[in-house]
Design an enzyme around this catalytic site. Structure first.
Site, PDB file in Angstrom:
ATOM      1  N   HIS A  95       0.811  -1.218   0.000  1.00 37.18           N
ATOM      2  CA  HIS A  95       0.000   0.000   0.000  1.00 37.18           C
ATOM      3  C   HIS A  95       0.846   1.270   0.000  1.00 37.18           C
ATOM      4  CE1 HIS A  95       0.842  -0.805   4.253  1.00 37.18           C
ATOM      5  NE2 HIS A  95       0.713   0.493   4.456  1.00 37.18           N
ATOM      6  N   HIS A 122       8.004   6.889   4.964  1.00 35.25           N
ATOM      7  CA  HIS A 122       7.159   6.385   3.869  1.00 35.25           C
ATOM      8  C   HIS A 122       6.325   7.531   3.306  1.00 35.25           C
ATOM      9  CE1 HIS A 122       4.451   5.776   7.414  1.00 35.25           C
ATOM     10  NE2 HIS A 122       3.558   6.265   6.572  1.00 35.25           N
ATOM     11  N   HIS A 124       2.676   9.066   1.106  1.00 41.93           N
ATOM     12  CA  HIS A 124       1.263   8.967   0.728  1.00 41.93           C
ATOM     13  C   HIS A 124       0.981   9.964  -0.398  1.00 41.93           C
ATOM     14  CE1 HIS A 124      -0.149   6.532   4.213  1.00 41.93           C
ATOM     15  NE2 HIS A 124       0.896   7.105   4.816  1.00 41.93           N
ATOM     16  N   HIS A 141       6.001  10.726   5.745  1.00 48.33           N
ATOM     17  CA  HIS A 141       5.902  10.489   7.182  1.00 48.33           C
ATOM     18  C   HIS A 141       7.222   9.940   7.711  1.00 48.33           C
ATOM     19  CE1 HIS A 141       1.232  10.008   6.967  1.00 48.33           C
ATOM     20  NE2 HIS A 141       1.639  11.270   6.923  1.00 48.33           N
TER      21      HIS A 141
END
Length: 273
Positions: A95, A122, A124, A141
């Site tokens: 994801h 990571h 998003h 993040h």
């Protein structure tokens, strides 16, 4: 002969079906399509351990609105910190894409007397947090943990927002490896990665929230840098191409209600790191 031909045809069909089944990725446990049965609004129903995604009152992400913020003219409770180059791996978690530090000396932050070590970075897309209703093109993040006497970890996350423009220096260091981890849970050693490539600003939002993916654990200390950085469209597309197709369009959880939480904006005379 006709029976043999029919048998051969059936075997061929079964073989093709098996090959196609293996070629298709498994349905992910959770997704980001709001029209899907495993979309964000259903996360809390998928597993009992994920109940906080549905019932929690301190969930993330949120809109960082000037109407709700308390301005604090100094960084009380958060000391300056220094990050260090450290060996890391790049992994495709299905994801998202993550940089994991192999040892605990990539740097740390001190919050209210507790030390939190940087363990992972990571991304998003688009951004999960918004500022005054504006959603940006990417959010990074930086996950920090602080081991507790009972064996658990307290977690603090530093968030950084990006808009399209010039390439991001950190992603420029790792993008060459993205094509080498096309499968979920694969990882690639990428040598030393310096977290200080993520240049900081002088204004930071602070609030208590949650993980933005299942199990949506609450009690996470969030620090969101108000400075907006730039990332190239190509770099974001490389991230999208790496993860499983169900997540490629976006892996940002919808905004959650503030629920009367304290949202603070800290001002500093110099960058934190």
């Amino acid at each position: 002969m006709q029976r043999i031909s029919i048998a051969i045809s059936l075997i061929s069909i079964l073989l093709c079906s098996a090959i196609l089944t293996r070629a298709l990725p498994d349905e992910p446990e959770f997704g980001y399509d709001e029209d899907s049965a495993n979309g964000p609004q259903h996360w809390g129903d998928i597993k009992e351990a994920w109940a906080a995604c549905k019932t929690g009152q301190m969930q993330s992400p949120i809109d960082l609105s000037r109407n709700d913020v308390q301005v604090i003219p100094k960084l009380w409770g958060l000391k300056y910190w220094t990050y260090n180059p450290q060996y890391a791996t790049l992994s495709n978690r299905g994801h998202d894409v993550a940089v994991d530090y192999l040892r605990g000396d990539a740097g740390s932050i001190d919050i209210d007397g507790s030390s939190f070590s940087l363990v992972q970075i990571h991304w998003h897309w688009p951004s999960e947090h918004t500022i005054d209703g504006r959603r940006y093109d990417l959010e990074l993040h930086m996950v920090h943990v602080s081991p507790q006497p009972d064996g658990t970890n307290k977690t603090a996350v530093v968030g950084v927002l990006y808009k399209y423009g010039s390439p991001d220096p950190l992603l420029s260091k790792v993008e060459q490896y993205l094509g080498d981890i096309p499968k979920e849970n694969e990882e690639e050693s990428i040598g030393e990665i310096d977290p200080s490539e993520i240049m900081s600003g002088k204004m930071f939002y602070r609030y208590i929230g949650s993980l933005t993916a299942p199990p949506c654990t609450e009690g996470i200390i969030w620090t969101i840098d108000k400075k907006i950085r730039s990332v190239s469209r190509r770099q974001v597309e490389l991230l999208k191409d790496t993860v499983l197709k169900p997540y490629a369009p976006g892996n940002a959880r919808p905004l959650q209600p503030l629920n009367q939480r304290n949202l603070q904006l800290y001002l500093s005379k110099k960058p934190l790191y």
